[in-house]
Enzyme design. Structure first.
Site, mmCIF file in Angstrom:
data_model
loop_
_atom_site.group_PDB
_atom_site.id
_atom_site.type_symbol
_atom_site.label_atom_id
_atom_site.label_comp_id
_atom_site.label_asym_id
_atom_site.label_seq_id
_atom_site.Cartn_x
_atom_site.Cartn_y
_atom_site.Cartn_z
ATOM 1 N N ALA A 265 0.858 -1.179 0.000
ATOM 2 C CA ALA A 265 0.000 0.000 0.000
ATOM 3 C C ALA A 265 0.896 1.232 0.000
ATOM 4 C CB ALA A 265 -0.890 0.004 1.236
ATOM 5 N N GLU A 267 1.069 5.562 1.005
ATOM 6 C CA GLU A 267 0.439 6.614 1.800
ATOM 7 C C GLU A 267 0.305 7.960 1.091
ATOM 8 O OE1 GLU A 267 3.518 5.359 2.156
ATOM 9 O OE2 GLU A 267 4.909 6.783 3.046
ATOM 10 N N GLU A 301 -0.840 3.035 6.795
ATOM 11 C CA GLU A 301 -0.851 4.126 5.808
ATOM 12 C C GLU A 301 -1.480 5.386 6.397
ATOM 13 O OE1 GLU A 301 1.090 3.495 3.599
ATOM 14 O OE2 GLU A 301 1.049 1.309 3.603
ATOM 15 N N HIS A 304 0.869 7.314 8.440
ATOM 16 C CA HIS A 304 1.781 8.110 7.600
ATOM 17 C C HIS A 304 1.208 9.495 7.280
ATOM 18 C CE1 HIS A 304 5.138 5.541 6.586
ATOM 19 N NE2 HIS A 304 4.433 4.632 5.969
ATOM 20 N N GLU A 323 8.912 4.808 8.233
ATOM 21 C CA GLU A 323 8.391 3.448 8.171
ATOM 22 C C GLU A 323 8.353 2.746 9.524
ATOM 23 O OE1 GLU A 323 6.678 2.644 5.896
ATOM 24 O OE2 GLU A 323 7.324 3.785 4.155
HETATM 25 N N1 BES Z 1 5.597 3.851 1.942
HETATM 26 C C1 BES Z 1 5.338 2.468 1.858
HETATM 27 C C2 BES Z 1 5.233 1.958 0.435
HETATM 28 C C3 BES Z 1 6.560 1.871 -0.238
HETATM 29 C C4 BES Z 1 7.458 0.915 0.148
HETATM 30 C C5 BES Z 1 6.901 2.729 -1.240
HETATM 31 C C6 BES Z 1 8.690 0.860 -0.469
HETATM 32 C C7 BES Z 1 8.134 2.677 -1.846
HETATM 33 C C8 BES Z 1 9.044 1.735 -1.454
HETATM 34 C C9 BES Z 1 4.075 2.073 2.606
HETATM 35 O O1 BES Z 1 3.733 2.904 3.657
HETATM 36 C C10 BES Z 1 4.362 0.762 3.196
HETATM 37 O O2 BES Z 1 5.121 0.695 4.125
HETATM 38 N N2 BES Z 1 3.786 -0.288 2.632
HETATM 39 C C11 BES Z 1 4.063 -1.621 3.056
HETATM 40 C C12 BES Z 1 2.895 -2.209 3.766
HETATM 41 C C13 BES Z 1 2.947 -1.793 5.193
HETATM 42 C C14 BES Z 1 1.671 -2.035 5.911
HETATM 43 C C15 BES Z 1 4.052 -2.478 5.928
HETATM 44 C C16 BES Z 1 4.377 -2.407 1.826
HETATM 45 O O3 BES Z 1 4.035 -1.953 0.758
HETATM 46 O O4 BES Z 1 4.969 -3.472 1.959
HETATM 47 ZN ZN ZN Z 2 4.916 2.679 5.308
#
Ligand code: BES
Ligand code: ZN
Length: 857
Positions: A265, A267, A301, A304, A323
């Protein structure tokens, strides 16, 4: 040294006016952008980011003067340089560009996602994914997190489509047979948070959450799966606004399910994008794990929106700030939403994955230098997320939740709309708490690895000596790294008195004087510390003997987990681990069971012939009674975690235990479930599908494939797909692997399927062969971030010949976007190989259930 990837700061963007016209059928887009900037010193050049864009025209306007510009694109540094005939004066200016691009299928930048509608027609959604550095693929911009600006976005779309972006729609009007949809100007924010989506989407009615309209959007026909997500989002937004003591900073909140999505996902402010499985669910038909994922991800998300969107790290070295904190908050929200899920207990499993990488020589500090976009991409790993969240939790528990939250509120209030360094966070918490927060946390953030805390009773038990050293699976020389460890201790004295206390261990040893001899000690009470514990002699024996009586769920989890780590480090034998496991037949917590069984599963990989048969018998003795107590059928007073446990135990009994009765019942349930998907409880159904896949022949595989293609919910679809990784019949595995390379499996899922196949006990080599042979094709087709995830399957390879091939191949075929993670996978593979060398010869048919097993509670 000058970083060729960083932009000069002579021109600063303030406001982007961006118009995009996507052509979904042709997979192209045209764009016009006018960027209000501040020129800080006279310059003849404007340098910004752009990649894979055709720039047709560029000029700069200062007052009523127009400066024509020539454009040079550098594909390596992903920059566009605009050169003007005369220097621009310092002050305000507008940079204008007209450009075109392709809606790509790489799941990054401005890309196309497709699905087949009810009429069998392929439909296209144009959507974006910009983090970390891909906004520059959709429009020219200053694509670094501290170039914050406002964004006013306009989309030209076809009549029958839906458009969403970061802010609310302000006008929607007819224009040349299309619609022109204008969105409100956003708050000041980073480019990586911009999003726009155009396609055949359906939306729920908005729910008003403290003045913010909240909706879920999805491909047509899935609105019935949005209720749960809406409820979670409403709860999360309310919880988070209160926690941070700041209202949600946007004007609207759309959660959008996208059929093709590289990450879990994203944010984007006010326009959060998701994989379908992480947003759309039917709570009656999802497993505990699937549902918990949905809650976690939505909460993550939304956290964030404050931590990341409103307050942002200055540069990608600080991504852990985003993160780790969002992960920490996700756990808090989920814990508040469903306390009975005991989210901090199951977090143990995620923390274990962080320990498992952090015990390698190739680990890295949580905060780590970033130069290039590839470096930035490599930062999104288990150390950033899970280790980061774990050390934040450790600090919170040490300071107290209220105290910690006050510090966070101060940090948010001071830095809103700005960019920060890690030290800004510690300073705010330190100011509020008066504790040496920065000194403690620097030892965890800027040093890789983690300590193991050893306990030793001296002076007849009246002195407890606590010492620390670095824990490493493979070690050649002693390591002098020390941490400032906030210890949470609980110990019992001979008289039976139990004492809870905290201490900061920042030297190598600490002696605790006790009024009476000590009986047992829990050195990571409540399990929040990011350190392992080792007790030896009577201190260990007394704890092991009373594990089911004096330890909480998390603490029993820790005991098993720490023991397994010492097996990997070579300081405990597999037989000792098995002896510990024997005492857990009375165990009732699902996370503890998962941990126990994952150790047994790894041992199963080392065992062959009679030794394996003996191990299976031992598993049956351990698991059988627990499953009998819980029963195969759902009971009215089951908790959600009991239901999850039932699935886990059924899987273990059928697969690891090879229990004929369990297998017969699994076969029966599989048939029942396939005939009527509502007739079997979800956790049981998921376990049954996996267990069936393991032993499947062609007919069962046909059924599973059929069910995968017609899954009634996103979770069911994936349940069937990923179960295929369990297949033991080599011919069926060949079918699975072939399928993974066809469009039948979305490129967002195929790498995960293949990765699990590499970890398959029997067919790993076959799966690896596929990677070997079709590497280029995989890199061409699969999202860039997923390549190293696919390779994570090598961690469990124990065969030295296969391991050597993998090492040689990866040396020739680097993964530049995940260099360090690949090195970690390779080292972890070595740990598996070493484990086999050490332990396999010791596993014999004598590995029968030990009669001295401590019968549990
Ligand atoms: N900001 C991230 C998405 C992301 C991850 C963008 C790596 C670019 C590079 C998002 O907030 C996120 O952490 N997503 C996770 C899921 C989360 C619930 C742990 C993901 O996509 O694995
Ligand atoms: Zn994240």
């Amino acid at each position: 040294m000058v970083n060729p990837y960083r932009l000069p700061r002579t021109v600063l963007p303030r406001r982007y006016d961006l118009t995009l016209t996507p052509d979904l059928a042709a997979a192209t887009f045209a764009g016009a952008i006018d960027i209000e900037v501040e020129v800080t010193e006279p310059t003849g050049e404007v340098v910004l980011n752009a990649v894979e864009l055709e720039i047709d025209a560029a000029w700069v306007t200062v007052g009523s003067t127009r400066y024509g510009a020539t454009v040079a694109l550098n594909e390596d540094t992903e920059r566009a340089t605009l050169t003007m005939p005369q220097a621009l004066p310092a002050g305000e200016a507008v940079v204008s560009l007209r450009f075109r691009g392709l809606l790509n299928d790489k799941l990054r930048g401005f890309y196309r996602s497709t699905f087949t509608d009810d009429a069998g027609v392929e439909r296209v959604i144009a959507t974006t994914q910009f983090e970390a550095t891909d906004a520059r693929r959709a429009f020219p911009c200053w694509d670094e997190p501290d170039f914050k600006a406002r964004f006013a976005i306009t989309l030209h779309i076809d009549d029958d489509l839906h458009a969403v972006s970061n802010a609310a729609i302000v006008t929607d009007e007819e224009l040349d047979g299309q619609r022109r949809v204008r969105f409100a100007e956003t708050m000041t924010m980073s480019t990586y948070l911009v999003a726009f989506i155009v396609g055949p989407l359906e939306a729920t009615e908005p729910v008003d959450v403290a003045g913010t309209p909240l909706r879920v959007l999805c491909p047509p026909g899935k609105l019935h799966l949005t209720t749960f997500g809406l409820e979670v989002a409403e709860f999360s937004l309310t919880y988070l606004a209160d926690y941070f003591d700041l209202p949600y900073p946007g004007d609207s909140m759309d959660l959008v399910a996208i059929p093709d999505f590289a990450f879990g996902a994203m944010e984007n402010l006010g326009c959060v994008t998701f994989r379908e499985t992480l947003l759309l669910a039917d709570p009656e038909r999802a497993t505990q794990g699937e549902l918990q994922n949905v809650v976690d991800v939505i909460a993550h998300e939304l956290a964030h929106m404050w931590f990341g969107d409103l307050v942002t790290m200055r540069w990608w070295n600080g991504i852990w700030l985003n993160e780790a904190f969002a992960t920490f908050m996700e756990l808090k929200v989920t814990d508040a939403f469903r306390p009975e899920w005991e989210r901090w207990v199951s977090f143990g499993l995620a923390r274990s994955t962080a320990f498992d990488t952090d015990a390698l020589q190739t680990t890295r500090p949580i905060e780590y230098p970033v130069v290039s976009p590839a470096d930035a991409e490599g930062m999104f790993d288990v150390l950033t997320y899970e280790k980061g969240a774990a050390v934040v939790r450790m600090l919170e528990q040490y300071l107290g939740e209220e105290e910690f939250r006050s510090g966070i509120r101060k940090y948010m209030a001071n830095h809103q709309y700005g960019n920060t360094e890690t030290t800004d966070l510690w300073d705010a918490i330190e100011e509020v708490s008066g504790e040496p927060v920065r000194r403690i946390m620097d030892s965890w953030i800027f040093q890789g690895g983690h300590p193991i805390v050893s306990l030793e009773a001296r002076d007849g038990g009246r002195t407890l000596r606590i010492s620390q050293e670095k824990l490493q699976y493979l070690h050649d020389e002693p390591d002098a790294t020390r941490w400032a460890i906030p210890l949470q201790l609980r110990y019992a004295l001979e008289s039976g008195e139990v004492v809870s206390t905290t201490a900061l261990l920042d030297d190598e040893t600490l002696d605790l004087s006790l009024p009476e001899p000590v009986a047992w000690v829990v050195a990571n009470a409540q399990g929040h510390g990011f350190y392992r514990v080792r007790a030896s002699g009577p201190l260990r024996a007394s704890l092991v003997a009373q594990a089911q009586i004096v330890l909480s769920d998390v603490e029993r989890y820790g005991l098993v987990d720490d023991t397994w780590a010492s097996v990997l480090a070579g300081t405990t034998t597999v037989e000792d681990y098995l002896a510990l496991a024997d005492g857990f037949t009375g165990e009732t917590d699902v996370s503890v069971w998962r941990r126990l069984l994952s150790g047994l599963d790894q041992i199963d990989r080392l065992a062959a012939g009679d030794a394996r048969i003996a191990l299976q018998a031992r598993v049956r003795v351990l698991v059988g009674p627990a499953l009998e107590r819980l029963g195969w059928e759902e009971c009215p007073d089951d908790t959600d975690r009991d239901r999850e446990l039932r699935g886990v135990l059924i899987g273990a009994m059928a697969n690891l235990g090879v229990d004929p009765d369990a297998r017969a019942r699994v076969a029966e349930l599989f048939e029942r479930y396939c005939a009527d998907s509502n007739s079997v409880e979800a956790n049981v159904a998921a376990a049954v599908v996996r267990a069936t896949a393991a032993t499947a022949g062609p007919a069962e595989i046909d059924t599973i494939l059929e069910k995968f293609q017609h899954g009634e919910t996103p979770q069911e679809e994936l349940r069937f797909l990923y179960a295929l990784a369990e297949v033991r019949d080599p011919k069926q595995m060949a079918r699975v692997l072939e399928l993974a390379m066809t469009p039948a499996v979305r490129t967002q899922n195929a790498p995960f399927l293949i990765g699990s196949c590499i970890a398959n006990r029997d067919n790993g080599p076959q799966a690896w062969k596929l990677v070997h042979e079709r590497w280029d094709e995989m890199n061409e087709r699969f999202p860039s971030n997923s390549i190293v995830r696919m390779l994570s399957g090598i961690r469990s390879v124990t065969d030295p010949v296969l391991a050597a091939d993998i090492e040689a191949f990866t040396a020739e075929h680097p993964v530049p976007q995940a260099k360090q993670t690949l090195l970690q996978h390779l080292e972890r593979m070595k740990v598996s190989v070493a484990l086999r060398e050490r332990e396999a010869p010791r596993l014999t048919s004598e590995t029968a259930p030990s009669r001295s097993g401590r019968g549990g509670r």
